[in-house]
Design an enzyme around this catalytic site. Structure first.
Site, PDB file in Angstrom:
ATOM      1  N   GLU A 247     -23.620  19.843 -28.065  1.00 23.15           N
ATOM      2  CA  GLU A 247     -25.063  19.638 -28.186  1.00 23.15           C
ATOM      3  C   GLU A 247     -25.714  20.877 -28.822  1.00 23.15           C
ATOM      4  OE1 GLU A 247     -27.454  17.899 -28.618  1.00 23.15           O
ATOM      5  OE2 GLU A 247     -28.301  17.132 -26.758  1.00 23.15           O
ATOM      6  N   ASP A 248     -26.796  20.670 -29.544  1.00 25.35           N
ATOM      7  CA  ASP A 248     -27.490  21.794 -30.170  1.00 25.35           C
ATOM      8  C   ASP A 248     -28.218  22.634 -29.129  1.00 25.35           C
ATOM      9  OD1 ASP A 248     -29.322  19.799 -29.569  1.00 25.35           O
ATOM     10  OD2 ASP A 248     -30.228  19.719 -31.564  1.00 25.35           O
ATOM     11  N   ILE A 249     -28.996  21.966 -28.275  1.00 24.43           N
ATOM     12  CA  ILE A 249     -29.848  22.701 -27.328  1.00 24.43           C
ATOM     13  C   ILE A 249     -30.074  21.849 -26.086  1.00 24.43           C
ATOM     14  CG2 ILE A 249     -31.989  21.858 -28.420  1.00 24.43           C
ATOM     15  CD1 ILE A 249     -33.146  24.717 -27.891  1.00 24.43           C
TER      16      ILE A 249
ATOM     17  N   ASP B  19     -32.761  21.436 -23.264  1.00 25.59           N
ATOM     18  CA  ASP B  19     -34.161  21.768 -22.967  1.00 25.59           C
ATOM     19  C   ASP B  19     -34.468  21.210 -21.576  1.00 25.59           C
ATOM     20  OD1 ASP B  19     -36.947  22.284 -24.785  1.00 25.59           O
ATOM     21  OD2 ASP B  19     -37.174  20.854 -23.172  1.00 25.59           O
TER      22      ASP B  19
ATOM     23  N   GLY C  25     -32.908  18.778 -20.339  1.00 25.60           N
ATOM     24  CA  GLY C  25     -31.605  18.317 -19.848  1.00 25.60           C
ATOM     25  C   GLY C  25     -31.534  16.806 -19.679  1.00 25.60           C
ATOM     26  N   LEU C  26     -32.648  16.119 -19.937  1.00 24.50           N
ATOM     27  CA  LEU C  26     -32.705  14.673 -19.679  1.00 24.50           C
ATOM     28  C   LEU C  26     -31.771  13.896 -20.602  1.00 24.50           C
ATOM     29  CD1 LEU C  26     -36.551  14.236 -19.059  1.00 24.50           C
ATOM     30  CD2 LEU C  26     -34.718  14.190 -17.363  1.00 24.50           C
TER      31      LEU C  26
ATOM     32  N   LYS D 111     -32.248  26.399 -22.474  1.00 24.04           N
ATOM     33  CA  LYS D 111     -33.493  26.952 -21.928  1.00 24.04           C
ATOM     34  C   LYS D 111     -33.526  26.704 -20.426  1.00 24.04           C
ATOM     35  CE  LYS D 111     -36.108  25.407 -26.010  1.00 24.04           C
ATOM     36  NZ  LYS D 111     -37.201  24.510 -26.443  1.00 24.04           N
TER      37      LYS D 111
ATOM     38  N   ASP E  33     -34.472  21.239 -35.985  1.00 23.86           N
ATOM     39  CA  ASP E  33     -35.507  20.997 -36.999  1.00 23.86           C
ATOM     40  C   ASP E  33     -36.910  21.207 -36.466  1.00 23.86           C
ATOM     41  OD1 ASP E  33     -35.470  18.620 -35.335  1.00 23.86           O
ATOM     42  OD2 ASP E  33     -36.786  17.716 -36.833  1.00 23.86           O
TER      43      ASP E  33
END
Ligand code: 5GP
Ligand code: MG
Length: 178
Positions: free
Chosen positions: A96-98, A100, A102-103, A128, A156
């Protein structure tokens, strides 16, 4: 782009983290014929560099589940598309990229668990912790970051910036004036 971004992680630093994640993966996964599942669009660059660093036999496939518009996560996760392998008894690593809220990761994990993989791990480029809304165990994390909006290296801003080889942070966060 109508926003200013400043450099957070230059590509050389990202590559260093990827090399150490790949070394850890070798310990955990070598000989297990893992299947990597990269989440499009954002993870394409992290997945490509990670796959080049991983030196043991493995497979990769790509899925898509988008939940983000502009700069605010709406928390609404669309359907998963593109899973083209039987994952039963396979050792799976989600790329995964990020992470956040987590959802989207939680939704993907719940979905994949129904197919009874042998194991399920998560590798994310950035994370994060302060934004997390559900418990999630992350096995490989490139960088822990503050709760700020990031762009580049696959991430993006309204469609642009995915091609930057470095990671940038929005200079003025929403609600902040300069
Ligand atoms: P979630 O809130 O479900 O953890 O994150 C869902 C998706 O939102 C991420 O996979 C990513 O595509 C996008 N996202 C979250 N935080 C950021 C960010 O700081 N910048 C960008 N460009 N996308 C983000
Ligand atoms: Mg993503």
């Amino acid at each position: 782009m109508d926003k200013r971004f400043k450099l957070l992680f230059p590509h050389a630093e990202i590559q260093k983290r990827i090399d150490s994640i790949a070394a850890q993966m070798t310990k955990d996964l070598e000989g297990k014929n893992p299947l990597f599942i990269a989440v499009l669009n954002g993870a394409f660059m992290f997945a490509a560099d990670l796959m080049k660093a991983v030196q043991f036999p493995c497979e990769i496939t790509f899925v898509k589940m988008s939940s983000y518009r502009g700069m605010e996560s709406c928390g609404k996760v669309q359907n998963l598309i593109g899973l083209d392998r039987d994952i039963e008894d396979r050792h799976i690593v989600i790329i995964e990229d990020i992470v956040d809220s987590g959802l989207s990761m939680k939704t993907l994990i719940n979905y994949l668990q129904d197919f009874k993989p042998a194991s399920l791990r998560i590798a994310c480029c950035t994370y994060k912790p302060a934004a997390l809304k559900c418990p999630l165990s992350l096995d490989y994390v490139g960088f822990e970051v503050e709760n700020l909006f990031l762009v580049g290296y696959g991430l993006d801003y309204d469609g642009y910036g995915r091609n930057f080889e470095d990671i940038y942070v929005l200079a003025e966060q929403p609600g902040q004036e300069n």
